[in-house]
Design a protein around this motif. Structure first.
Motif, PDB file in Angstrom:
ATOM      1  N   THR A   1      -9.527 -16.383   2.592  1.00 45.90           N
ATOM      2  CA  THR A   1      -8.656 -16.147   1.449  1.00 45.90           C
ATOM      3  C   THR A   1      -9.310 -16.660   0.170  1.00 45.90           C
ATOM      4  N   GLY A   2      -9.299 -15.826  -0.858  1.00 45.70           N
ATOM      5  CA  GLY A   2      -9.887 -16.195  -2.137  1.00 45.70           C
ATOM      6  C   GLY A   2     -11.181 -15.472  -2.437  1.00 45.70           C
ATOM      7  N   LEU A   3     -11.826 -14.880  -1.420  1.00 44.62           N
ATOM      8  CA  LEU A   3     -13.006 -14.057  -1.662  1.00 44.62           C
ATOM      9  C   LEU A   3     -12.563 -12.627  -1.926  1.00 44.62           C
ATOM     10  N   ASP A   4     -13.095 -12.029  -3.009  1.00 39.91           N
ATOM     11  CA  ASP A   4     -12.719 -10.652  -3.309  1.00 39.91           C
ATOM     12  C   ASP A   4     -13.555  -9.693  -2.462  1.00 39.91           C
ATOM     13  N   GLU A   5     -13.383  -8.405  -2.686  1.00 35.95           N
ATOM     14  CA  GLU A   5     -14.059  -7.396  -1.876  1.00 35.95           C
ATOM     15  C   GLU A   5     -15.571  -7.478  -2.005  1.00 35.95           C
ATOM     16  N   GLY A   6     -16.056  -8.085  -3.100  1.00 36.14           N
ATOM     17  CA  GLY A   6     -17.496  -8.262  -3.262  1.00 36.14           C
ATOM     18  C   GLY A   6     -18.011  -9.580  -2.729  1.00 36.14           C
ATOM     19  N   GLY A   7     -17.112 -10.475  -2.286  1.00 35.40           N
ATOM     20  CA  GLY A   7     -17.535 -11.764  -1.763  1.00 35.40           C
ATOM     21  C   GLY A   7     -17.508 -12.895  -2.766  1.00 35.40           C
ATOM     22  N   ARG A   8     -16.882 -12.679  -3.924  1.00 40.48           N
ATOM     23  CA  ARG A   8     -16.826 -13.695  -4.976  1.00 40.48           C
ATOM     24  C   ARG A   8     -15.527 -14.485  -4.885  1.00 40.48           C
TER      25      ARG A   8
ATOM     26  N   ARG B   1     -19.231  -1.706   2.748  1.00 35.90           N
ATOM     27  CA  ARG B   1     -18.491  -2.269   1.605  1.00 35.90           C
ATOM     28  C   ARG B   1     -17.052  -2.561   2.009  1.00 35.90           C
ATOM     29  N   ASN B   2     -16.451  -1.663   2.787  1.00 35.76           N
ATOM     30  CA  ASN B   2     -15.112  -1.891   3.324  1.00 35.76           C
ATOM     31  C   ASN B   2     -14.936  -1.015   4.556  1.00 35.76           C
TER      32      ASN B   2
ATOM     33  N   PHE C   1      -4.728 -13.873   2.849  1.00 40.03           N
ATOM     34  CA  PHE C   1      -5.189 -12.593   2.294  1.00 40.03           C
ATOM     35  C   PHE C   1      -6.506 -12.214   2.961  1.00 40.03           C
ATOM     36  N   GLY C   2      -6.671 -10.927   3.242  1.00 40.19           N
ATOM     37  CA  GLY C   2      -7.900 -10.448   3.857  1.00 40.19           C
ATOM     38  C   GLY C   2      -8.771  -9.715   2.863  1.00 40.19           C
ATOM     39  N   ALA C   3      -9.573  -8.765   3.377  1.00 38.61           N
ATOM     40  CA  ALA C   3     -10.471  -7.984   2.527  1.00 38.61           C
ATOM     41  C   ALA C   3      -9.658  -7.165   1.533  1.00 38.61           C
TER      42      ALA C   3
ATOM     43  N   ASP D   1     -24.387 -14.218  -1.570  1.00 35.20           N
ATOM     44  CA  ASP D   1     -24.775 -15.627  -1.639  1.00 35.20           C
ATOM     45  C   ASP D   1     -23.582 -16.535  -1.884  1.00 35.20           C
ATOM     46  N   ALA D   2     -22.700 -16.097  -2.799  1.00 33.46           N
ATOM     47  CA  ALA D   2     -21.551 -16.929  -3.156  1.00 33.46           C
ATOM     48  C   ALA D   2     -20.602 -17.137  -1.988  1.00 33.46           C
ATOM     49  N   ALA D   3     -20.627 -16.234  -1.003  1.00 32.87           N
ATOM     50  CA  ALA D   3     -19.719 -16.337   0.132  1.00 32.87           C
ATOM     51  C   ALA D   3     -20.245 -17.257   1.223  1.00 32.87           C
TER      52      ALA D   3
END
Length: 468
Positions: A149-156, A6-7, A116-118, A180-182
């Protein structure tokens, strides 16, 4: 097969506390990993433009600029300045070697996103979202540092994200990269070490990334005295939309089932290598139901032939709308594989938990929902279809990233059900059948050499003979 996380926060902390590695040293290796990819892809003198954020992801990008300076024509843009201690330190070092600082975006052969990263937890500001869109519209190869940049920790995406051709992620692979969204944003994914080998960096995980090398096709060469019965008998229910059942049964026959029977209650056309019966044959070794099922069979027959059976089973498609068939999920000593796509998972979840979900909610939280399902039904193997299918069993997750848009066509899921029931019929454990069936489907699609839009499910079945 690789581990997913997850991280990486705890593993980074272990580097500092257990191994005595500094933040500076980890950053140097992160930057070198990106530099290595750029050196592989571009000749000396190519223009590289790096957009760096104010924190440590930006510091990685600034360190990259220093490593590339001299061999490449490097420019760096810091729209929010350098704020973290490491970003300030790296900027001072970059200035000393002559890295050119820019006041606006510039075209380049390689564009690096290090904003921005994870760990991003809030939507991008209007200014940064506009900057990301500008970057997406630019020409050239696009590289993301750690995570676009723009993907949150869940990949959204929040609400937009950088569309990378490649992502260099640091230390270990993150689940967010495989939502999937990533998939439309990450491109090729490369993981780089952070000063120690990944065997020392990584900790235990219950999530795994499947690879092409994990595919292990059914073999017959070690059973020289075998006959058709040695390789099982798959029985597949053929319902209102008979094509779905025929496609699945054809895939089962192609993938090694010694015998394959369509269970029908009226005559249907089928290839001559498929048998037909009105009940499950007494010597069947696995069954599959749901593909194009509709309301074709009476509830009494389904109860007798499916629910009261102990045979290994694949549930798909229309089975997820039938509470009577879902009784099977409570049979803890039976081999069970279910293969819903997101809309079917919504129907399944509503029946099982009374909780209303949307397809969007399923897609946004695929990993967590797979874990929740596995906690409720740990003995059942869930294969949640999607761009990156997730297979869940006993609380473990296995992600298949090998699929392609070729599979986005009716009939692909029927082929998958046929592959899995063929393996169950041959004696595979439910988890192994789901993993190998999923890999076979993805790898067969990769063998297709025609136009993406042109492949039929029957073509996909033909590609199975080319897998090794």
């Amino acid at each position: 097969m690789q581990r997913l996380y997850r991280n990486c926060y705890e593993m980074d902390r272990k580097c500092y506390e257990a191994y005595g590695l500094s933040e500076d040293l980890l950053m140097e290796h992160a930057a070198e990993g990106m530099a290595r990819l750029i050196r592989e892809r571009f000749e000396a003198g190519a223009r590289v433009f790096i957009v760096a954020g104010p924190g440590n992801n930006g510091a990685d990008g600034i360190a990259l600029a220093r490593l590339l300076q001299g061999r490449f024509e490097v420019g760096i843009f810091l729209p929010m300045g350098a704020r973290s201690a490491m970003a300030k330190l790296q900027l001072e070092r970059a200035r000393r070697v002559g890295v050119r600082e820019c006041e606006e975006m510039e075209e380049a052969e390689c564009l690096v996103d290090a904003i921005f990263g994870a760990g991003l937890s809030r939507p991008l500001s209007e200014e940064i979202a506009a900057l990301v869109e500008t970057m997406n519209a630019m020409e050239g190869f696009k590289l993301a540092c750690d995570i676009p940049t723009g993907l949150d920790e869940g990949g959204r995406p929040l609400p937009t994200a950088f569309r990378a051709d490649a992502t260099v992620t640091m230390g270990a692979l993150k689940e967010a990269l495989y939502l999937d969204a990533a998939k439309e944003y990450v491109g090729e994914i490369r993981c780089v070490d952070l000063g120690i080998d990944r065997l020392l960096y990584e900790e235990e995980s219950r999530s795994y990334l499947l690879e092409a090398d994990d595919f292990d096709p059914p073999l017959r060469s070690d059973r020289l005295a075998a006959h058709k019965g040695s390789f099982g008998h798959a029985a597949l229910f053929c319902g209102e939309k008979e094509g779905a059942g025929i496609i699945a049964a054809t895939a089962a026959a192609r993938f090694g089932a010694g015998l394959t029977t369509l269970v029908v209650h009226e005559k249907v056309w089928a290839p001559p290598f498929l048998m037909r019966a009105t009940t499950v044959p007494p010597k069947a070794t696995a069954i599959a139901i749901g593909m194009g099922l509709g309301e074709y069979f009476e509830e009494e027959l389904l109860q007798k032939e499916v629910v009261d059976s102990s045979l290994p089973i694949v549930l798909d498609a229309d089975a997820f709308s039938k509470p009577e068939l879902l009784q099977v999920l409570h049979q803890e000593h039976r081999k069970i594989v279910i293969t819903p796509h997101p809309a079917e998972f919504v129907r399944l979840w509503r029946i099982l938990s009374k909780e209303e979900l949307s397809v969007e909610a399923v897609q946004a939280d695929r990993f967590d929902l797979a874990r929740r399902f596995s906690a409720l039904f740990p003995h059942v193997v869930l294969l949640l279809k999607g761009a990156n299918p997730i297979i869940a069993h006993l609380g473990e997750l296995f992600v298949n990233p090998l699929g392609s848009p070729v599979l986005a066509k009716g009939g692909s899921g029927d082929v998958l059900s046929g592959l899995i029931v063929a393996l169950l019929a041959q004696g595979y454990e439910a988890l192994d059948a789901a993993i190998q069936g999923s890999l076979a489907l993805a790898l067969a699609a990769r063998k297709w050499e025609g136009a993406d839009y042109g492949m039929l499910s029957t073509d996909l079945i033909k590609m199975l003979v080319h897998l090794d």
